[in-house]
Design an enzyme around this catalytic site. Structure first.
Site, PDB file in Angstrom:
ATOM      1  N   LYS A 131       0.855  -1.190   0.000  1.00 33.13           N
ATOM      2  CA  LYS A 131       0.000   0.000   0.000  1.00 33.13           C
ATOM      3  C   LYS A 131       0.893   1.243   0.000  1.00 33.13           C
ATOM      4  CE  LYS A 131      -3.898   1.823   2.754  1.00 33.13           C
ATOM      5  NZ  LYS A 131      -4.737   1.574   3.936  1.00 33.13           N
ATOM      6  N   SER A 215      -9.368   1.500   2.682  1.00 37.00           N
ATOM      7  CA  SER A 215      -8.429   2.330   1.977  1.00 37.00           C
ATOM      8  C   SER A 215      -7.321   1.534   1.293  1.00 37.00           C
ATOM      9  CB  SER A 215      -7.817   3.348   2.938  1.00 37.00           C
ATOM     10  OG  SER A 215      -7.022   2.720   3.900  1.00 37.00           O
ATOM     11  N   ILE A 236      -7.590   1.115  10.028  1.00 32.43           N
ATOM     12  CA  ILE A 236      -7.955   1.850  11.250  1.00 32.43           C
ATOM     13  C   ILE A 236      -9.470   1.827  11.457  1.00 32.43           C
ATOM     14  CG2 ILE A 236      -8.239   4.164  10.269  1.00 32.43           C
ATOM     15  CD1 ILE A 236      -6.751   5.252  12.747  1.00 32.43           C
ATOM     16  N   GLY A 237     -10.197   1.443  10.399  1.00 31.65           N
ATOM     17  CA  GLY A 237     -11.656   1.385  10.522  1.00 31.65           C
ATOM     18  C   GLY A 237     -12.239   0.340   9.593  1.00 31.65           C
ATOM     19  N   GLY A 238     -11.323  -0.472   9.010  1.00 32.90           N
ATOM     20  CA  GLY A 238     -11.773  -1.513   8.091  1.00 32.90           C
ATOM     21  C   GLY A 238     -10.933  -1.615   6.826  1.00 32.90           C
ATOM     22  N   SER A 239      -9.875  -0.839   6.740  1.00 34.47           N
ATOM     23  CA  SER A 239      -9.178  -0.623   5.475  1.00 34.47           C
ATOM     24  C   SER A 239      -8.392  -1.810   4.924  1.00 34.47           C
ATOM     25  CB  SER A 239      -8.255   0.594   5.594  1.00 34.47           C
ATOM     26  OG  SER A 239      -9.009   1.776   5.622  1.00 34.47           O
TER      27      SER A 239
END
Lengths: 562, 562
Positions: A131, A215, A236-239
């Site tokens: 990434k 992301s 951090i929230g599902g990435s």
């Protein structure tokens, strides 16, 4: 006069394309209408038989072959570079292309093998995609910001530009991996879709009507189309989980402190209420295990101050594999699963509900127990978690956009409307409340030992990753199914389950949405548009249970036929 | 009309005394001039022979005896209650006295033993004292605040008052420990001295001219005078190590996430840049190991969301004990120590410098290597660390004082002058900088493998805990020798080394202080006043190295004759 942001974005976009050899260019790019699904036969049509064989082999088997010298690192690298080059043209999934450096490092590995008759490490000759938060020598990191082009995280004159490497990059190299590209992210990183003003929008290879997720969307798209055997994203929230799920991949969100984030670029770096974590995505579970074990063998706790000294724990894995071994005398022992059919905030769409039924039925048919998961309120957890994204009122993000004057795209534009930063006292209140909620959830989980017939607590919780199999562009409206896991710092592994079938997964016309958000999610599902898309779920375990959860996810993948 | 804060403080102070049986009262309390040192023979004079024998036995040997039924839990509890009662009258070291409950729980343990012929757990019948941040059923927690009297952490009507127990309290009970008192703290917890408007000032039993240290000062004083065999303190900037050092005790500051802090009262709770940790203090190293192992056997990671799943690691301990075993074939293998003679900010006083020489010479005489520790700037680390104490501009602390109107005592009054809270963006900048500094320090530590003849990195760093053996009242002017360890989250164990000898530890009249703070510290040392005080040092190890550091500290204690 300085170039406009549009010019700089265009130059960068063209430079990415220019790094792709001419012979790998696709002459006539098909439209979505012409070619919704560009995986499988379609993309294979551009490749040699050997290239197809290599790129459709998983990471475990690749290193088996390179370790014996059956495949040369260079031919493996070339095959994946070629497929990745095609992928980018079809999907906009790459930010950085450094195939020449990859071939060069692959040749060095081959030379080592020729001289010593053995591989350099457990990842000898394995291409690994990254990434675009990882820093790699001789390569830029833009994280999708026009203002970061030609800088080190937006700054110039740091001496780190194109020199500094992230800790995990160092480890991957020393394990024998070959690095060859960096993949697309949404600017800000704070989106379940992947889009920015440089590469545009990253599409889902299985169904180009849909997002590849975010992301780590470039990773999802690239690995989904087998342009990479395994890659690293962040979450951090599902990435990690969102692009894994949307592309039919396995992906692990480890707990914080397990894998090294040291030396990577990030958004809102230093926000330490809920930390972003790094983890792999791949088409097979074994590939995740290979990478996690390999990284842990490098003792990352000696090089990343936030990593705990916690080597790979065979005993944790064995606990599960022994339980599941039919030849074991204790094989009466089974697993107990909790299941979240809905969080009561947004109702999952038909394909997700069907995927849950598939998994539940498959597990029950194997004699495992599945109980309804009735935890403390996810809404309370999410209320606190989402605050952390707004602590600095977008200061960090706005600063990155201001560097070039480029606009925030609609998926993340709400950050531009934030005004007031949280004070220290407001932040500690969130920290205290989140700790209380973690404690409640922990005690609920402990209490399930009484509930289950195994006498143990629930081993894993089956749940959606999102309300849909994948989101349609600009329609990613709810992060609740992933973010509760980050807030509690639990381990989660995504497992691919099925594909959308428009004939089965029809819209429930009688459904009454609970509120506007639920309606938005409900209405965004359309069987015609979604047909053929991957449908995946996550298996959530307690904190720092990576070995256990990988073992369970492998088993679940097996029983649902993946 | 509501009572004044003075009246409420006096009532509470008298209630503490009133909980001490009349027959345990000291009629004529000696002045400091009459009796500087109240340990040893002085306090033993008030006790029976058996009580002296019990209270001068360490925790390991106590549980050996209770486990065999040689000593009854009740007689052990009574002996320590008696000695603790005397200690409080001499030193002001208790906040809560619940001897009756202790005797009752001891009797229950004895009954269990009588019935089953075996102990209830590894701490069967062991009295354990607790800093007044632990919540214990039927007992208040004031943390030294007048405004917290009769409340739960300053609030009323929570339903938790005198009901809620901290997680570690639950674990200690289930291990067989007997809880009998809670010990004094400085209000705010943010001081190396212990004083508040309820109990006044907690003195050092070995030399009542001096502080017992802080913030776990009541623990230090009580265990120092053997009114407790082992107790728990907390440490965010030195608060376990300072009282351990000042009272000639061993004490461990574990890294965060090792022992459970869940459900305890705290100052500035939720500040999560540098977390306070909990750990034991005791006269012997073996007592610390006993308690740490016992707590870990309770799997605290299932009950405290911040604790890592990291059971006691025998292999880590064995690595050291094997190296140090003279009968081992590899006994040529030795340890390598770094030594911090001064941090260059405040120069340690003569007794501390002599203690360092004692340890260095003892280790060298055993063939170990000692090298000068030349780490990245401690000043840079401290600059960031001290900011964390001011993030909320004293909001939390001021609120606690406002409840009653009581004044902040001079040692902590600087908190009242803070005005502006840190914003989210300012806090994240501190977090990022601290992470960078941790990484630099980590790489320095890694680099010492090249420096040492062992081929390994430096095993432990020997350094001061404070510039003085103990501070004089209102003269605790520098926290730099402890706080760098908190900032880096390292493991540290305090080891007692020697005592001040006014004939040897004379003032260096030629010393030129570096600045005003250095002058203040230099001038506060006076051999006449300090004569006889304990002198201790700390051994600092890397993060989460509790087993290793306990093994090394035990060895160092042995070679310096403790």
């Amino acid at each position: 006069m300085a170039d406009s942001w549009q010019d700089r974005a265009k130059q960068k976009r063209e430079a990415i394309l220019a790094a792709i050899p001419l012979e790998w260019r696709i002459k006539d790019l098909p439209s979505v209408e012409e070619k919704r699904d560009v995986t499988g036969d379609y993309i294979s049509g551009f490749l040699s038989e050997k290239e197809v064989a290599i790129t459709e082999t998983d990471a475990e088997k690749i290193v088996e072959k390179t370790a014996k010298g059956e495949w040369k690192a260079e031919e493996v690298a070339r095959a994946f570079c070629h497929r990745a080059a095609l992928a980018h043209q079809l999907l906009n999934c790459l930010h950085e292309v450094f195939f020449d450096a990859a071939i060069e490092s692959a040749r060095a590995l081959d030379a080592y093998f020729a001289e010593h008759g053995r591989p350099t490490g457990p990842l000898h000759g394995l291409p690994v995609s990254l990434k675009d938060q990882f820093h790699v020598k001789d390569v830029e990191t833009t994280m999708g910001y026009v203002g970061w082009i030609g800088t080190f995280e937006g700054k110039t004159g740091t001496g780190k530009e194109k020199v500094h490497e992230s800790e995990m990059v160092r480890e991957l190299r020393s394990l024998g991996a070959v690095l060859y590209c960096k993949t697309s992210v949404p600017h800000t990183l704070m989106s379940g879709e992947t889009m920015n003003n440089i590469i545009g929008y990253t599409f889902n290879p299985k169904n180009r009507n849909l997002t590849a997720g975010g992301s780590s969307g470039g990773e999802g798209a690239l690995i989904g189309i087998r342009g990479s055997p395994v890659g690293f994203g962040t979450d951090i929230g599902g990435s990690i989980r969102i692009p894994a799920a949307f592309n039919g991949l396995y992906g692990i969100r480890p707990s914080t402190g397990r894998l090294p984030y040291e030396g990577m670029a990030n958004s809102m770096d230093g926000q330490n209420t809920i930390l972003s974590v790094v983890g792999p995505l791949a088409p097979t579970l074994g590939s995740l295990r290979l990478l996690v074990k390999a990284i842990l063998s490098q003792q990352p706790w000696l090089h990343d101050p936030l990593v705990h000294e916690m080597p790979w724990r065979d005993s944790h894995e064995r606990e599960i594999t022994t339980l599941l071994n039919p030849e074991d005398p204790n094989s009466g022992a089974k697993l107990c699963f909790g299941v979240i059919a809905t969080d009561g905030i947004v109702t999952p769409t038909p394909p997700i509900r069907r995927a849950i039924d598939i998994v539940v039925n498959a597990l029950r048919s194997q004699g495992h127990e599945v109980v309804e998961w009735q935890p403390p309120s996810h809404r309370d957890i999410l209320d606190q978690a989402f605050k952390t994204w707004e602590f600095d009122a977008g200061t960090d993000l706005k600063g990155a956009f201001a560097l070039s004057g480029e606009p925030m795209l609609p998926q993340v534009s709400s950050f531009s409307t934030l005004e007031k930063q949280y004070s220290a006292a407001e932040i500690v209140a969130v920290n205290v409340r989140l700790r209380e909620l973690k404690k409640h959830y922990m005690e609920y989980w402990n209490s399930t030992a009484k509930l289950s017939k195994t006498g143990r607590c629930v081993d894993a919780v089956i749940g959606p990753v999102a309300p849909w199999p994948a989101a349609r562009p600009e329609k990613y409206a709810y992060y609740g199914y992933t973010t509760w896991v980050n807030a509690l710092d639990y381990t989660s592994v995504v497992v691919p389950v099925t594909e959308v079938d428009k004939k089965i997964d029809v819209v429930d016309k009688d459904y009454q949405p609970m509120d506007e958000r639920d309606r938005t999610c409900f209405e965004s599902y359309d069987p015609e548009i979604y047909d053929g898309a991957h449908v995946s779920l996550q298996l959530v375990g307690r904190r720092l249970q990576e070995e256990k959860m990988l073992a369970i996810a492998e088993y679940v993948g097996k029983v649902v036929g993946r």
